[in-house]
Design a protein around this motif. Structure first.
Motif, short mmCIF file in Angstrom:
data_model
loop_
_atom_site.label_atom_id
_atom_site.label_comp_id
_atom_site.label_asym_id
_atom_site.label_seq_id
_atom_site.Cartn_x
_atom_site.Cartn_y
_atom_site.Cartn_z
N TYR A 42 21.19 5.08 45.51
CA TYR A 42 21.84 5.87 44.46
C TYR A 42 21.09 5.71 43.14
CZ TYR A 42 25.69 5.88 47.85
OH TYR A 42 26.43 6.02 48.97
N THR A 43 20.60 4.48 42.88
CA THR A 43 19.79 4.27 41.68
C THR A 43 18.56 5.17 41.73
OG1 THR A 43 20.53 1.98 41.71
CG2 THR A 43 18.72 2.52 40.24
N SER A 44 17.95 5.27 42.92
CA SER A 44 16.75 6.10 43.06
C SER A 44 17.07 7.54 42.70
CB SER A 44 16.25 6.08 44.50
OG SER A 44 16.34 4.82 45.06
N TRP A 45 18.23 8.01 43.14
CA TRP A 45 18.58 9.39 42.81
C TRP A 45 18.78 9.53 41.31
CZ3 TRP A 45 22.50 11.88 40.32
CH2 TRP A 45 22.48 13.27 40.43
N ALA A 46 19.48 8.54 40.72
CA ALA A 46 19.82 8.64 39.31
C ALA A 46 18.59 8.54 38.42
CB ALA A 46 20.84 7.56 38.93
N VAL A 47 17.49 7.94 38.92
CA VAL A 47 16.27 7.83 38.14
C VAL A 47 15.84 9.22 37.66
CG1 VAL A 47 13.79 7.49 38.43
CG2 VAL A 47 15.36 5.65 38.97
N MET A 48 16.00 10.24 38.55
CA MET A 48 15.69 11.59 38.07
C MET A 48 16.94 12.36 37.67
SD MET A 48 14.35 13.32 41.62
CE MET A 48 14.20 15.02 41.06
N ILE A 175 12.52 -0.98 38.01
CA ILE A 175 11.87 0.32 37.81
C ILE A 175 12.67 1.14 36.80
CG2 ILE A 175 11.25 2.50 38.93
CD1 ILE A 175 10.74 0.92 41.48
N TRP A 176 14.00 1.10 36.95
CA TRP A 176 14.86 1.83 36.00
C TRP A 176 14.59 1.39 34.57
CZ3 TRP A 176 19.16 5.28 36.58
CH2 TRP A 176 19.86 5.49 35.40
N SER A 177 14.56 0.06 34.36
CA SER A 177 14.43 -0.41 32.97
C SER A 177 13.00 -0.16 32.47
CB SER A 177 14.81 -1.88 32.85
OG SER A 177 13.88 -2.68 33.53
N TRP A 178 12.03 -0.17 33.43
CA TRP A 178 10.65 0.15 33.03
C TRP A 178 10.56 1.59 32.54
CZ3 TRP A 178 7.37 3.34 36.34
CH2 TRP A 178 6.09 3.52 35.81
N ILE A 179 11.21 2.50 33.28
CA ILE A 179 11.23 3.90 32.85
C ILE A 179 11.98 4.02 31.53
CG2 ILE A 179 12.14 6.20 33.40
CD1 ILE A 179 11.63 5.52 36.34
N ASP A 180 13.07 3.27 31.43
CA ASP A 180 13.91 3.32 30.25
C ASP A 180 13.13 2.95 28.99
OD1 ASP A 180 16.57 4.06 29.89
OD2 ASP A 180 17.08 2.04 29.24
N ARG A 181 12.20 2.01 29.14
CA ARG A 181 11.46 1.55 27.96
C ARG A 181 10.17 2.33 27.74
NH1 ARG A 181 9.89 -3.25 29.46
NH2 ARG A 181 11.28 -3.59 31.23
N SER A 182 9.78 3.16 28.75
CA SER A 182 8.48 3.83 28.64
C SER A 182 8.58 5.07 27.74
CB SER A 182 8.00 4.24 30.02
OG SER A 182 8.80 5.29 30.50
N MET A 183 7.40 5.58 27.38
CA MET A 183 7.35 6.82 26.60
C MET A 183 7.88 7.98 27.43
SD MET A 183 6.58 6.70 23.56
CE MET A 183 6.17 8.40 23.15
N GLY A 184 7.67 7.87 28.74
CA GLY A 184 8.10 8.95 29.64
C GLY A 184 9.57 9.28 29.49
N ARG A 185 10.37 8.25 29.17
CA ARG A 185 11.80 8.49 29.02
C ARG A 185 12.08 9.48 27.89
NH1 ARG A 185 16.10 4.51 26.18
NH2 ARG A 185 17.70 6.10 26.01
N TYR A 186 11.37 9.27 26.76
CA TYR A 186 11.60 10.17 25.63
C TYR A 186 11.13 11.58 25.97
CZ TYR A 186 12.55 5.83 23.32
OH TYR A 186 13.08 4.63 23.01
N ALA A 187 9.99 11.63 26.68
CA ALA A 187 9.48 12.94 27.09
C ALA A 187 10.50 13.63 27.99
CB ALA A 187 8.15 12.77 27.82
N THR A 213 9.90 12.61 39.65
CA THR A 213 10.37 13.03 40.97
C THR A 213 9.73 12.19 42.07
OG1 THR A 213 10.58 15.24 40.10
CG2 THR A 213 10.65 15.02 42.48
N VAL A 214 8.42 11.97 41.94
CA VAL A 214 7.73 11.20 42.98
C VAL A 214 8.24 9.77 43.00
CG1 VAL A 214 5.50 10.27 43.69
CG2 VAL A 214 5.69 12.67 43.05
N ILE A 215 8.43 9.17 41.82
CA ILE A 215 8.98 7.80 41.78
C ILE A 215 10.32 7.77 42.49
CG2 ILE A 215 9.95 6.04 40.25
CD1 ILE A 215 7.86 6.82 38.19
N SER A 216 11.17 8.74 42.17
CA SER A 216 12.50 8.78 42.76
C SER A 216 12.42 8.97 44.28
CB SER A 216 13.28 9.92 42.11
OG SER A 216 14.50 10.08 42.73
N ALA A 217 11.51 9.84 44.73
CA ALA A 217 11.38 10.10 46.17
C ALA A 217 10.89 8.85 46.90
CB ALA A 217 10.43 11.26 46.41
N LEU A 218 9.92 8.15 46.30
CA LEU A 218 9.38 6.93 46.93
C LEU A 218 10.50 5.90 47.08
CD1 LEU A 218 5.93 6.44 45.15
CD2 LEU A 218 6.38 7.35 47.42
N MET A 219 11.28 5.72 46.01
CA MET A 219 12.36 4.73 46.06
C MET A 219 13.37 5.10 47.14
SD MET A 219 12.95 4.17 41.99
CE MET A 219 14.39 3.12 42.13
#
Lengths: 325, 293
Positions: A42-48, A175-187, A213-219
């Motif tokens: 479910y976390t993987s889904w929520a990532v995207m 992975i969630w918190s890494w995305i959360d802190r990355s620039m990608g999150r703001y984008a 999407t790819v991160i989420s699919a891999l997870m």
């Protein structure tokens, strides 16, 4: 909400690791393992999903992860240690093939959800159509290993599985918190607000969306593979198809898709609810759990779109008059 | 060798005809969904489950209350129409101003509710009407009478909807709302009322589809999953809300499924149809008949 290596997280982690050595009831351990694996899914889904990319095709990714791993093992004797990376690669490729045109041609919202629905339909039909190899809708069991348990990634001890599931789940949160802190999150947040404005501000919309999407699919594929190895039985109903895709969306939304532990809360609620109903009412309960889920989902979307944990956290933070991030 | 080709051609022709017959039914399903989307701008993910409830309605009316098929059909259609209106009032109306994706997810919740309601109330057994219509034999071809009936009824249903939309005041108001929902309120059209009427009409189309499907397929709580996704894909392929596009896409899809199934298993027909869908999304992302911008 970000996860920082605070002492609180550290203590919680240690308690979770120590738990199976203190408390060994196999049934409860089994429920915990299921909760951890599904929380990860479910976390993987929520990532995207948290960025407004609502996919109804994650059952497809999960199915690819589970089936490729098991088929490689059963037909070629390839260890899951190699099979899982191959399965992940397949799922990632599938995500690219489907998501690239979607993002390139600006297929968003309803359309994106329905295209991904087609994806989970395709995976389901392919599994059913190739029934000579995949067992079709009857499902498939990974062959019991005659050699090393580690090589086959098959363990009889629930404690081992608990630790594996815990590790994977914690990995998902990292992975969630890494995305959360990355620039990608703001984008991504800018994109989910207004794609054209984000593109005008210099965000590469297609690349950012593809990445997430790819991160989420891999997870998700990873969750499928781990589920298959643990349960030692997979069928299109349990790891693939539209039912699973909707179940992921449902649990994540109920728990809350904007906070890291939201999907985990969703998994705890849904799995406990199903188990309580199953034990309390036995076979009479068939269907009741989904009936309750469905009503909850509708009620949540109308009244609590942030989910249980999300609403709870934001009400706590408004009460303590802190800025709600 | 020549006899081989004769047989082959007969099968091919039969598959093509069956595809057309299936297409009529799919077009009817797509029409209801397109209507809802075009007017209210909402996708009912649970559309196929409404059809499923309608099929159960037919089953109980015919098997338990002993009504004849033709007496039961109008009741089932009214039942599903009422369900459609209810769905709009209870679920969609509070979410009209929410993000579109929330509306989609809420109807996903309704899908769960309807499926599990059917499981709890009717059990998971496969049930059928017990009406077996004869096969029509044309030369060497066998066509099922129930499919022909479904095709004809679907076409009639679509014509009735077309006449309603073009010849009545309410129908004109529905089309006007679909074009511009802000302005129509100023023209004295009660949008809320139109939405409920449209939802009931969409429900009635689902009910009609249910009456026709129940002749060919067994009912079980998950029957919606076997044609629901196809219906969504047809609507997207034709362009959501585009009635003509949906009509064309339904026949295209039905032919692919039917012909694909001829050369291999039926599942491969579906796989081909799905793959065709994804390829078409590359080529024509806004729908088959959309003009390129």
């Amino acid at each position: 909400m970000t996860l920082r290596p605070t002492s609180l997280n550290l203590i919680a982690g240690l308690v979770l690791i120590a738990l199976p050595f203190v408390y060994r009831d196999p049934y409860h351990l089994h429920i915990l393992i299921l909760i951890l694996i599904w929380s990860f899914a479910y976390t993987s889904w929520a990532v995207m999903g948290r960025f407004g990319l609502v996919s109804l095709g994650h059952g497809g990714f999960m199915g690819v992860g589970a089936y490729v791993t098991v088929l490689l093992w059963n037909h070629f004797g390839l260890s899951p240690w190699l099979g899982i990376p191959i399965a992940l690669a397949c799922a990632g490729l599938l995500a690219l093939v489907v998501a690239y045109p979607c993002f390139r041609f600006r297929i968003t919202g309803h359309y994106f959800a329905l295209v991904t629905l087609a994806l989970s339909g395709i995976v389901l039909q392919v599994i059913t159509a190739t029934r000579n190899h995949t067992g079709g809708s009857l499902g498939i069991t990974p062959e019991r290993t005659k050699g090393s348990h580690i090589w086959a990634l098959q363990f009889d001890d629930k404690i081992v599985w608990y630790l594996i599931a815990l590790g994977v789940w914690a990995g998902g949160l990292l992975i969630w918190s890494w995305i959360d802190r990355s620039m990608g999150r703001y984008a991504m947040e800018a994109i989910s607000e207004d794609e054209d404005a984000a593109a005008a501000a210099g965000v590469n919309v297609t690349a950012q969306k593809l990445r997430i999407t790819v991160i989420s699919a891999l997870m998700t594929a990873m969750a499928g593979a781990i589920y298959a190895q643990y349960q030692m039985f997979i069928s299109p109903d349990t790891v693939s198809g539209i039912g699973i895709s909707l179940q992921m969306v449902f649990a994540a939304v109920v728990g809350g898709i904007y906070v890291a532990l939201g999907p985990t809360v969703g998994a705890i609620i849904t799995i406990l609810l199903a188990e309580v109903l199953r034990i309390g009412f036995g076979t009479k309960a068939v269907g009741w759990d989904n009936l309750v889920y469905g009503v909850l989902l509708v009620v949540f979307i109308i009244f609590l779109p942030k989910g249980i944990l999300g609403s709870l956290l934001s009400s706590i933070s408004t009460r303590s008059k802190r800025q709600n991030g | 060798m020549s006899s081989f080709f004769e047989i082959f051609d007969i099968y091919l022709l039969e598959a093509v005809l069956n595809g057309i017959l299936l297409g009529g039914l799919l077009a009817l399903l797509a029409l209801g969904l397109n209507l809802i989307f075009g007017v209210i701008d909402v996708t009912w993910i649970c559309y196929a489950e409404l059809v499923m409830i309608g099929m159960y309605g037919m089953y109980y009316l015919v098997q338990y209350y002993g009504l004849s098929y033709y007496a039961a059909a109008p009741i089932a259609i009214l039942l599903v129409a009422a369900l459609g209106a209810l769905l709009h009032l209870l679920v969609i109306a509070p979410l009209l101003s929410a993000a579109p994706i929330n509306q989609l997810l809420a109807t996903g919740g309704v899908l769960f509710v309807l499926q599990s309601f059917a499981t709890v109330a009717f059990g998971i057994d496969f049930r059928n009407l017990g009406i077996r219509l004869p096969l029509l034999t044309l030369g060497d071809m066998h066509l099922s009478y129930s499919r022909l009936l479904a095709f004809a009824a679907a076409l009639i249903g679509m014509v009735v909807v077309y006449l309603f939309m073009t010849r009545t005041f309410t129908g004109t108001a529905i089309r006007a709302i679909a074009q511009d929902r802000q302005i129509m309120a100023l023209m004295g059209v009660d949008a809320k009322k139109i939405y409920v009427v449209t939802s009931a009409l969409g429900g009635a189309l689902a009910g009609l589809a249910a009456c026709l499907l129940v002749l060919q397929y067994d009912v079980h709580p998950f029957v919606g999953l076997s044609f629901g996704p196809i219906t969504f894909l047809i609507c997207v392929l034709g362009g959501l809300g585009n009635f003509v596009g949906g009509f064309v896409a339904a026949f295209l899809f039905a032919e692919i499924i039917s012909l694909g199934g001829l050369f291999s298993d039926l599942e491969w027909g579906y796989v081909l149809a799905f793959a065709f869908f994804i390829v078409m999304m590359f080529i024509r992302p806004a729908g088959l008949l959309a003009r390129r911008s």
